[in-house]
Design an enzyme around this catalytic site. Sequence first.
Site, PDB file in Angstrom:
ATOM      1  N   TYR A 195       0.849  -1.183   0.000  1.00 12.83           N
ATOM      2  CA  TYR A 195       0.000   0.000   0.000  1.00 12.83           C
ATOM      3  C   TYR A 195       0.884   1.231   0.000  1.00 12.83           C
ATOM      4  O   TYR A 195       1.769   1.373   0.851  1.00 12.83           O
ATOM      5  CB  TYR A 195      -0.894  -0.002   1.243  1.00 12.83           C
ATOM      6  CG  TYR A 195      -1.781   1.212   1.384  1.00 12.83           C
ATOM      7  CD1 TYR A 195      -2.847   1.410   0.515  1.00 12.83           C
ATOM      8  CD2 TYR A 195      -1.542   2.142   2.383  1.00 12.83           C
ATOM      9  CE1 TYR A 195      -3.670   2.523   0.647  1.00 12.83           C
ATOM     10  CE2 TYR A 195      -2.361   3.263   2.528  1.00 12.83           C
ATOM     11  CZ  TYR A 195      -3.418   3.448   1.655  1.00 12.83           C
ATOM     12  OH  TYR A 195      -4.228   4.543   1.786  1.00 12.83           O
ATOM     13  N   ASP A 199       9.378   2.858  -0.767  1.00 15.00           N
ATOM     14  CA  ASP A 199       8.381   3.440   0.124  1.00 15.00           C
ATOM     15  C   ASP A 199       8.748   3.036   1.550  1.00 15.00           C
ATOM     16  O   ASP A 199       8.408   1.959   2.013  1.00 15.00           O
ATOM     17  CB  ASP A 199       6.988   2.934  -0.256  1.00 15.00           C
ATOM     18  CG  ASP A 199       5.895   3.502   0.642  1.00 15.00           C
ATOM     19  OD1 ASP A 199       6.224   4.101   1.679  1.00 15.00           O
ATOM     20  OD2 ASP A 199       4.705   3.305   0.311  1.00 15.00           O
ATOM     21  N   LYS A 236       5.590   9.036   8.918  1.00 15.75           N
ATOM     22  CA  LYS A 236       5.388   8.464  10.247  1.00 15.75           C
ATOM     23  C   LYS A 236       6.455   8.895  11.246  1.00 15.75           C
ATOM     24  O   LYS A 236       6.320   9.919  11.895  1.00 15.75           O
ATOM     25  CB  LYS A 236       5.251   6.947  10.146  1.00 15.75           C
ATOM     26  CG  LYS A 236       4.008   6.530   9.341  1.00 15.75           C
ATOM     27  CD  LYS A 236       3.737   5.067   9.416  1.00 15.75           C
ATOM     28  CE  LYS A 236       2.564   4.651   8.533  1.00 15.75           C
ATOM     29  NZ  LYS A 236       1.254   5.085   9.026  1.00 15.75           N
TER      30      LYS A 236
END
Length: 433
Positions: free
Chosen positions: A144, A239, A267
């Site tokens: 994702y 990613d 994050k």
Amino acid sequence: MERYRSEAAFERASERIPGGVSSPVRAFGAVGGKPPFIARGQGAWIEDLDGNRYLDFVCSWGPLILGHAHPAVVEAVREAAAGGTSFGAPTLGEVELAETIAGAIPSVEQVRFVNSGTEATMTALRLARAATGRDRILKFRGCYHGHSDSLLVEAGSGALTLGVPSSPGVPAALAQETSVLEYNDQEAVRAYFREQGEATAAVIVEPVAGNMGVVEPEPGFLELLREESRRAGALLIFDEVITGFRLGWGGVQNQLGIEPDLTCLGKVIGGGLPLAAVAGPRRLMEQLAPTGPVYQAGTLSGNPLAVAAGLATLRELERPGVYRRLEELGERWRRGLRAAAEAAGLPLVVNGRGSMSTPFFTAEPVRNLGGAERASRQRYAAFFHGMLERGVYLPPSPFESDFVSLAHGEADIDRALEAAGEVMEAIARAERG
């Protein structure tokens, strides 16, 4: 464990917020029931509106590597807020954070800050397409990369939870420019590049997958992506929104010695506030406006509060022994889960690396999305609710990672493992009838 106030809050939220939540996986769609509404957090613990306390293994889905309300982060945000919350102008904190990131990751010379991982990956793809003059993107099933149109094809995380691998509203023309392969399938990668390599702008991959549950790259997989993409003139995008500064200083690429062309971060670098980045070498990054023609902008990008939280977090992570400590805690959790399942007679595979782990209720190794999907969702749902009732908060989906933080201690892990043993025994008894 009563949750009257949380239930009332959820009903109220459902009137004004789609599904009562601001992100789909929070709605407990994969496990059933209604989510507790969290009022506060401290260290490794969170507390809901009804005063119930939970040992937290979600950690805001990864950013809170120091735990909740870490004093250094709180003080940094308080100090920044006292000076102003947003300016729409450059600040020195952005420069310091960019310098810290570039100093930590050899593949990075410049950094563009954005507000979310979705913005980071979207910007990286636009940059890759502009730099190569090509349109096709290669991604992997179950990875994702945010909810931008080009990447919401065979996606992981909430899209798996909802059973919607491709979302309505994604133009067919864009979806057709995205090719999808199985994670860890090296032969498929070779075949793809023989046929489509010259049309490919970029390969985007989670170097350690965290959105179909944790799945590590098999030996040679990432190296092959680096080799084939370079030969084809395509860009390799890592990613590391989840893994960057979570699994090691800088990220997975530092651990494995593989340099991508572009890196997406998020994050941890925001310390729990909205902040993400796309980063890479000067020759690519200077193609972004204002130095180049590739347009990207954001009113709150590089927000001073988020930058302050990120800098405070990274300074704590530079301390000696931090990542060794996280590895020890993560391994204690994984080892204990396996032992609890064995004692209960339940099949369980626990994938993990460092402070990230996922228990899959299956007897077969999980090396890609197919393996994750074959694990029992029913057992995971029963496990989740059993743990929640015992005061342990896990991801409300079998396709996510749980996280330990530096605020967790051995006693916290052991307390959660004691609960896990009780829950697994209860599941086994219920199945035996």
